[in-house]
Design an enzyme around this catalytic site. Structure first.
Site, mmCIF file in Angstrom:
data_model
loop_
_atom_site.group_PDB
_atom_site.id
_atom_site.type_symbol
_atom_site.label_atom_id
_atom_site.label_comp_id
_atom_site.label_asym_id
_atom_site.label_seq_id
_atom_site.Cartn_x
_atom_site.Cartn_y
_atom_site.Cartn_z
ATOM 1 N N CYS A 94 0.874 -1.096 0.121
ATOM 2 C CA CYS A 94 0.057 -0.213 -0.012
ATOM 3 C C CYS A 94 0.880 1.145 0.160
ATOM 4 O O CYS A 94 0.378 2.217 -0.295
ATOM 5 C CB CYS A 94 -0.961 0.287 1.163
ATOM 6 N N GLN A 141 5.804 -9.062 3.111
ATOM 7 C CA GLN A 141 5.494 -8.741 1.836
ATOM 8 C C GLN A 141 6.781 -8.959 0.790
ATOM 9 O O GLN A 141 6.666 -9.230 -0.370
ATOM 10 C CB GLN A 141 5.076 -7.487 1.767
#
Lengths: 423, 271
Positions: free
Chosen positions: A50, A120
């Site tokens: 994000c 991630q």
């Protein structure tokens, strides 16, 4: 080989731009195909979260590769080069490695020390492997990054302290009760922060939750959502004694819990400890309650102070982390540099082996009269002489390689021994 | 051989002390875990020493003040290790370990000396009396430490100063539990110890109770602990008040253990 990295994060680009790239890059197969097809790109990795978009590549010619990678990004988003140029950062070589290490260690994150980023990065690496976009350099680099992240986490304690109000509430509750298993909460009123705190507490073992609200329906609704029970607002005083933790966030103009109510509740529960969290403004709980034995009271400002202090602590830890990262970047680049001399060493060895083989074949005519054992001894003798002769030059080459000054030596050795480029 | 065993134990106490304190400074759980194992081995070696010493002299391990110190070091380590298994709080080790180390140093002063057992102490009742009382006192020492830490943690949380030191202290509930359990057991052992002592006193001094300064101050400490237990169990005292009273009681007990012999003439002086 050159490692380059271009990307943007929450500090360099507004969310409107990041999200556009985010959408484009979500078709991983296509992205990888296109990236791999880019000339001169040998290995590639891209990371989208994000808060950031990063493309990392191992390329032959960094100048042209940066341009192509930038073009690749520009072609996907409807933006002028100028607009995009402002948001992008580009790193080469050690700086690119350092940036990756900082990202993986969560030093570069919006909330420094948050744990998700490592996962991630691992996912990004998995995709890269699945799409066969990684090779020797990136495999080593990424595993190194995971190790650095682990080192930073264990050696600096950067993630030790809560940096949100709700996690701070959990941490304080643990300081008071130790284990939260079997503990119970009373939630008065409603509000996002209160519900979040309750959720975190339940995650940490709190098993029972009671909701009290001026509008009973609201309490029932929350109780259903959290698998708790709802209680009437008028029974507040009696419910107090049943719980260990009280979270209050009503819109009431005055105190709804007085010090007397708390004293009574404590007496009825034989002084078992109680923790009051008052996140309402104006406050719900009489501040005098903080002086009562066995009751602990934190209001929203107290919690915020703890959070602020924790953030400062993280900043301090981040400095330690930077040192660790610097050290690890050096380690990695030593290894990377040493790779430069590998083809030369391989070629040198091959050349010598070829010479030995040729000479042995030529001497076969007289050697065939010798016994098995003697021929073996000659083999051993020859190879040990060669080994001794080559030992120092090879060590020397490797050392120069690690220190990053191998180029002239590689050239000289290549020229003197007439080595053909194997690579 | 015995001396060597004791020196090994002493060295291990020292190592675990260093380890525990280092674990506080650098905040690594692993260091504390290793220190716990070192303390355990110190306790183990010390136990062997005590058994050998007992076999060698024929007297129990508490024949003089120095041996008593060694015995207290041993029992406080043992009690702490038992708690550590129960509550998983290691930080107390950073206080217990140095205490055991200092006591063991005190004990080592005349360790080589001969044991000359006073006549009044030759008897199994005397031995039982001393060992029970000392173990009880070791438990009270632990309760005292837990009480101090409770007060500290309580005031840090109240002052909203939950950063530096508060972080390494155990939770309030664990400290309160350690305080309660050690007082419960300490009281039980001390009571048995006093009964054994008074049974023995009947034999050597002719009556169960002599109104000796040492006996009186022990009684005072015993009464405070009795009061504390009563308040805890019947009234439901917890936390700060209980911690505070356990500290006072221990100070009185410490006076009984050391001070009485200095300031008063007492029958109960065998040094």
């Amino acid at each position: 080989m050159n490692i380059i990295l271009i990307g943007m994060n929450h500090r360099t680009a507004p969310v409107e731009i990041r999200e556009r790239l985010h959408i484009v890059c979500s078709d991983e197969k296509e992205t990888f195909r296109r990236l791999k097809d880019t000339p001169t790109v040998k290995e590639t990795l891209y990371l989208v979260t994000c808060n950031r978009v990063e493309v990392m590549a191992n390329v032959e010619d960094s100048e042209s590769a940066v341009e192509t990678l930038k073009n690749f990004l520009f072609s996907h988003v409807n933006l002028t080069r100028e607009e995009m140029g402002k948001c992008l950062y580009t790193y080469h070589g050690d700086d690119a490695v350092r940036h990756l290490f900082r990202v993986a260690s969560s030093i570069d994150s919006m909330v420094m020390g948050e744990p998700q980023i490592l996962g991630q990065v691992k996912d990004a690496y998995r995709l890269c492997v699945e799409n066969r976009a990684s090779g020797v350099i990136f495999n080593r680099l990424l595993h190194h990054a995971f190790r650095v992240a682990k080192r930073v986490r264990t050696e600096t304690g950067i993630a030790n302290n809560a940096v949100s109000i709700s996690f701070t509430a959990v941490q304080l509750a643990k300081k008071i009760f130790g284990d939260l298993k079997g503990k119970s909460i009373l939630l008065i009123g409603a509000g996002e922060m209160a519900e979040l705190a309750a959720r975190h507490l339940m995650h940490n073992g709190v098993s029972k939750i009671i909701f009290v609200n001026r509008t009973y329906e609201r309490a029932v609704h929350l109780a259903r959502e959290f698998h708790g029970t709802a209680s009437d607002f008028d029974l507040l005083g009696e419910k107090l004694q049943e719980v260990d933790i009280v979270i209050s966030s009503t819109g009431a103009p005055g105190y709804i819990i007085s010090a007397d109510m708390i004293t009574t509740a404590l007496r009825r529960r034989k002084n078992r400890l109680m923790f009051f969290i008052d996140i309402a403004v104006p406050r719900d709980i009489d501040p005098d309650a903080g002086k009562i034995d066995n009751a602990y009271l934190y209001n929203i400002d107290n919690l915020q102070d703890v959070v602020d202090e924790n953030i400062k602590e993280r900043m301090k830890q981040a400095e330690k982390a930077e040192l660790i990262i610097r050290e690890e970047v050096t380690n990695y680049s030593r290894w990377l540099n040493s790779l430069e001399v590998v083809p030369t060493i391989v070629a040198l060895r091959k050349k010598i082996d070829d010479i030995i083989e040729g000479e042995m074949t030529r001497s076969n005519s007289w050697m065939k009269d010798l016994g098995e054992e003697e021929r073996e001894n000659i083999d051993i003798l020859v190879s040990s002489i060669i080994k001794k002769i080559l030992h120092d030059p090879i060590i020397g080459l490797k050392e120069e390689g690690e220190n990053g000054g191998a180029d002239p030596y590689v050239a000289v050795v290549g020229k003197l021994f007439k080595l053909k480029e194997e690579d | 051989m015995n001396i060597l065993l004791f020196k090994i134990a002493l060295f291990l106490y020292f190592l675990s002390t260093v380890g525990y304190i280092a674990s506080l400074l650098i905040r690594r759980v692993l260091v504390a875990k290793v220190s716990t194992w070192i303390l355990f081995s110190a306790f183990f070696v010390h136990s062997i020493y005590i058994v050998f010493r007992w076999a060698e002299t024929g007297y129990g391990p508490v024949a003089n003040i120095y041996e008593s110190l060694s015995f207290v070091a041993w029992s406080i380590s043992g009690v702490y290790l038992a708690f550590q298994v129960m509550t998983k709080t290691r930080v107390l080790g950073a206080f217990v370990s140095p205490l055991a180390f200092i006591l063991a140093i005190g004990a080592s002063v005349t360790l080589m000396g001969d044991v000359s057992m006073p006549e009044a102490l030759k008897g199994s009742w005397a031995l039982v009396h001393i060992m029970l009382s000392l173990t009880g006192e070791a438990l009270f020492a632990l309760a005292f430490l837990a009480g101090l830490m409770y007060l500290l943690q309580d005031s840090l949380i109240r002052k909203k100063n939950v950063h530096s030191f508060s972080r390494i202290l155990p939770s309030l509930r664990d400290l309160d539990r350690i305080n309660h359990i050690s007082i419960l057991w300490g009281f039980f052992l001390l009571t048995l110890g006093i009964i054994a002592g008074s049974t023995w006193a009947r034999v050597v001094w002719g009556s169960h109770w002599q109104w000796d300064p040492k006996q009186i101050s022990t009684l005072a400490a015993w009464l405070i602990y009795a009061l504390l237990l009563h308040q805890r169990i019947a009234i439901g005292w917890k936390g700060r008040k209980a911690a505070f009273l356990s500290i006072i009681a221990f100070v009185v007990l410490l006076f009984t253990f050391i001070g009485v012999n200095v300031f008063f003439v007492t029958l109960h002086d065998f040094m």
